[in-house]
Write a protein that holds these residues in place. Structure first.
Motif, mmCIF file in Angstrom:
data_model
loop_
_atom_site.group_PDB
_atom_site.id
_atom_site.type_symbol
_atom_site.label_atom_id
_atom_site.label_comp_id
_atom_site.label_asym_id
_atom_site.label_seq_id
_atom_site.Cartn_x
_atom_site.Cartn_y
_atom_site.Cartn_z
ATOM 1 N N LYS A 117 37.835 27.499 75.776
ATOM 2 C CA LYS A 117 38.694 28.139 74.965
ATOM 3 C C LYS A 117 38.821 29.811 75.139
ATOM 4 O O LYS A 117 39.627 30.291 75.160
ATOM 5 N N ALA A 118 37.306 30.300 75.559
ATOM 6 C CA ALA A 118 37.217 31.547 75.871
ATOM 7 C C ALA A 118 38.095 32.177 76.968
ATOM 8 O O ALA A 118 38.596 33.235 77.013
ATOM 9 N N PHE A 119 37.919 31.454 78.048
ATOM 10 C CA PHE A 119 38.667 31.384 79.352
ATOM 11 C C PHE A 119 40.397 31.702 79.114
ATOM 12 O O PHE A 119 41.048 32.544 79.401
ATOM 13 N N PHE A 120 40.817 30.596 78.292
ATOM 14 C CA PHE A 120 42.247 30.613 78.112
ATOM 15 C C PHE A 120 42.737 31.581 77.117
ATOM 16 O O PHE A 120 43.762 32.168 77.369
ATOM 17 N N LYS A 121 41.837 31.816 76.460
ATOM 18 C CA LYS A 121 42.146 33.056 75.260
ATOM 19 C C LYS A 121 42.344 34.325 75.870
ATOM 20 O O LYS A 121 43.515 35.108 75.650
ATOM 21 N N LEU A 122 41.495 34.647 76.832
ATOM 22 C CA LEU A 122 41.323 35.880 77.482
ATOM 23 C C LEU A 122 42.273 36.150 78.447
ATOM 24 O O LEU A 122 42.896 37.106 78.904
ATOM 25 N N GLY A 123 42.988 34.942 79.273
ATOM 26 C CA GLY A 123 43.721 34.845 80.296
ATOM 27 C C GLY A 123 43.417 35.576 81.476
ATOM 28 O O GLY A 123 42.063 35.387 81.681
ATOM 29 N N THR A 124 44.268 36.438 82.045
ATOM 30 C CA THR A 124 43.791 37.298 83.271
ATOM 31 C C THR A 124 42.824 38.179 82.990
ATOM 32 O O THR A 124 42.037 38.627 83.735
ATOM 33 N N GLU A 125 42.695 38.766 81.693
ATOM 34 C CA GLU A 125 41.686 39.678 81.436
ATOM 35 C C GLU A 125 40.145 39.119 81.627
ATOM 36 O O GLU A 125 39.189 39.907 81.456
ATOM 37 N N MET A 152 38.961 38.172 84.233
ATOM 38 C CA MET A 152 38.534 38.864 85.630
ATOM 39 C C MET A 152 38.077 40.060 85.449
ATOM 40 O O MET A 152 37.577 40.734 86.341
ATOM 41 N N ALA A 153 38.181 40.894 84.197
ATOM 42 C CA ALA A 153 37.849 42.208 84.205
ATOM 43 C C ALA A 153 36.181 42.216 84.293
ATOM 44 O O ALA A 153 35.472 41.325 83.824
ATOM 45 N N GLY A 154 35.619 42.875 85.237
ATOM 46 C CA GLY A 154 34.135 43.124 85.394
ATOM 47 C C GLY A 154 33.652 42.464 86.576
ATOM 48 O O GLY A 154 32.417 42.356 86.882
ATOM 49 N N LEU A 155 34.424 41.723 87.371
ATOM 50 C CA LEU A 155 34.171 40.975 88.504
ATOM 51 C C LEU A 155 33.756 41.907 89.630
ATOM 52 O O LEU A 155 34.331 42.793 89.578
ATOM 53 N N SER A 156 32.652 41.521 90.117
ATOM 54 C CA SER A 156 32.354 42.271 91.500
ATOM 55 C C SER A 156 33.192 42.209 92.529
ATOM 56 O O SER A 156 33.931 41.327 92.527
ATOM 57 N N GLN A 157 33.335 43.250 93.380
ATOM 58 C CA GLN A 157 34.175 43.106 94.381
ATOM 59 C C GLN A 157 34.186 42.062 95.547
ATOM 60 O O GLN A 157 35.002 41.694 95.780
ATOM 61 N N TRP A 158 32.785 41.613 95.734
ATOM 62 C CA TRP A 158 32.632 40.492 96.811
ATOM 63 C C TRP A 158 33.065 39.291 96.210
ATOM 64 O O TRP A 158 33.896 38.426 97.244
ATOM 65 N N ARG A 159 33.213 39.137 94.718
ATOM 66 C CA ARG A 159 33.664 37.676 94.485
ATOM 67 C C ARG A 159 35.181 37.981 94.192
ATOM 68 O O ARG A 159 35.796 36.827 94.696
ATOM 69 N N ILE A 160 35.833 38.926 94.006
ATOM 70 C CA ILE A 160 37.350 38.955 94.385
ATOM 71 C C ILE A 160 37.550 38.994 95.675
ATOM 72 O O ILE A 160 38.488 38.188 95.945
ATOM 73 N N THR A 161 37.119 39.566 96.657
ATOM 74 C CA THR A 161 37.406 39.508 98.162
ATOM 75 C C THR A 161 37.062 38.057 98.700
ATOM 76 O O THR A 161 38.143 37.388 99.120
ATOM 77 N N ILE A 162 35.930 37.480 98.513
ATOM 78 C CA ILE A 162 35.842 36.093 99.003
ATOM 79 C C ILE A 162 36.436 35.019 98.128
ATOM 80 O O ILE A 162 37.027 34.313 99.084
ATOM 81 N N GLY A 165 43.122 45.306 89.331
ATOM 82 C CA GLY A 165 43.959 46.043 88.029
ATOM 83 C C GLY A 165 43.158 46.110 87.054
ATOM 84 O O GLY A 165 42.879 47.158 86.222
ATOM 85 N N TRP A 166 42.494 45.097 86.574
ATOM 86 C CA TRP A 166 41.494 44.925 85.436
ATOM 87 C C TRP A 166 40.288 45.843 85.329
ATOM 88 O O TRP A 166 39.986 46.612 84.349
ATOM 89 N N ASN A 167 39.897 45.851 86.806
ATOM 90 C CA ASN A 167 38.647 46.567 86.941
ATOM 91 C C ASN A 167 39.020 48.008 86.657
ATOM 92 O O ASN A 167 38.360 48.932 86.304
ATOM 93 N N LEU A 168 40.369 48.534 87.243
ATOM 94 C CA LEU A 168 40.509 50.004 87.451
ATOM 95 C C LEU A 168 40.695 50.315 86.001
ATOM 96 O O LEU A 168 40.641 51.544 85.464
ATOM 97 N N TYR A 169 41.343 49.280 85.191
ATOM 98 C CA TYR A 169 41.827 49.718 83.926
ATOM 99 C C TYR A 169 40.432 50.131 82.942
ATOM 100 O O TYR A 169 40.596 51.259 82.201
ATOM 101 N N TYR A 170 39.445 49.168 83.237
ATOM 102 C CA TYR A 170 38.194 49.604 82.318
ATOM 103 C C TYR A 170 37.372 50.755 82.912
ATOM 104 O O TYR A 170 36.878 51.396 82.320
ATOM 105 N N GLU A 171 37.837 51.081 84.270
ATOM 106 C CA GLU A 171 37.020 52.300 84.783
ATOM 107 C C GLU A 171 37.646 53.433 84.471
ATOM 108 O O GLU A 171 36.903 54.563 84.218
#
Length: 230
Positions: A40-48, A50-60, A118-124
């Motif tokens: 429920k938490a995942f579907f509620k947040l949607g693409t957000e 993904m905010a805070g994910l480390s770069q290695w996780r995004i890339t791999i 994009g979300w990481n940049l938004y929070y940075e």
């Protein structure tokens, strides 16, 4: 007899390749967007989410999926041989539509890398920054367009698949009409939505690939048994 057994082997081998492709794609989903939370938490947040994910996780996570998803096309061979008795053109229509959906899935998976960044940049930069917010909205817009195309193709191919199976002219038993991708998605979604923390946050991101996995296993097993017995 020999020709049928050869086709059965092709269906089995290509089916296994397709199934392995789905399993590895699910693994890439876990890496890319899985986190210890409830569904429920995942579907509620949607693409957000993904905010805070480390770069290695995004890339791999993104690029493993991009490299592996095309292998799922191999799993469509069972659909071709299963529908073919009803007409070669009809079988090709379903297979090509599903193949295109999988190609679109590559674009869909790629978009996660841009949205997560994009979300990481938004929070940075700081919550409320209009430029970063507008960029995320643009990324989300293109992401939704891909979802619409995939959804339309999936609904059309599933509907045609059901019609052909119920006609009784295919190799599929009629009960398989109720295990098309759309129906499988409907069956498993209620289970996914109630999946608790921490497992739900890993299962929910992979719900589309879980649907494909179940369908490939059922289709490959059913058509292989049909062909091997002929």
């Amino acid at each position: 007899m020999d020709k049928s057994r050869q086709r059965a082997r092709v269906v089995l081998i290509m089916g296994i390749v397709g199934i392995m492709g789905v399993l590895l794609t699910i693994a890439s989903d876990f890496i890319l967007i899985g986190r210890p939370s409830s569904s429920k938490a995942f579907f509620k947040l949607g693409t957000e989410s993904m905010a805070g994910l480390s770069q290695w996780r995004i890339t791999i996570g993104a690029f493993v999926g991009i490299a592996i998803i095309p292998f799922q096309i191999a799993g469509l061979i069972s659909i071709y041989y299963g529908i073919k008795p009803a007409g070669k053109a009809k079988a090709l229509a379903i297979v090509l539509t599903n193949a295109h959906t999988l190609m679109m899935a590559v674009a869909f998976h790629t978009s996660y890398a841009f949205i997560a960044s994009g979300w990481n940049l938004y929070y940075e930069i700081g919550v409320g920054d209009k430029v970063a917010e507008k960029m995320i909205m643009r990324f989300a817009y293109y992401w939704k367009l891909i979802i619409i195309v995939m959804s339309v193709e999936l609904v059309l191919s599933s509907a045609y698949y059901v019609i052909l199976i119920l006609s009784g002219k295919t190799l599929y038993p009629k009960w398989m009409a109720f295990f098309n991708p759309i129906c499988i998605l409907i069956y498993i979604y209620p289970l996914l939505i109630i999946a608790p923390k921490p497992i739900g946050g890993f299962i929910a991101p992979a719900f589309l690939n879980l649907t494909t996995l179940i369908f490939f296993i059922l289709s490959t097993g059913t058509i292989y048994k049909k062909l091997i017995r002929v």
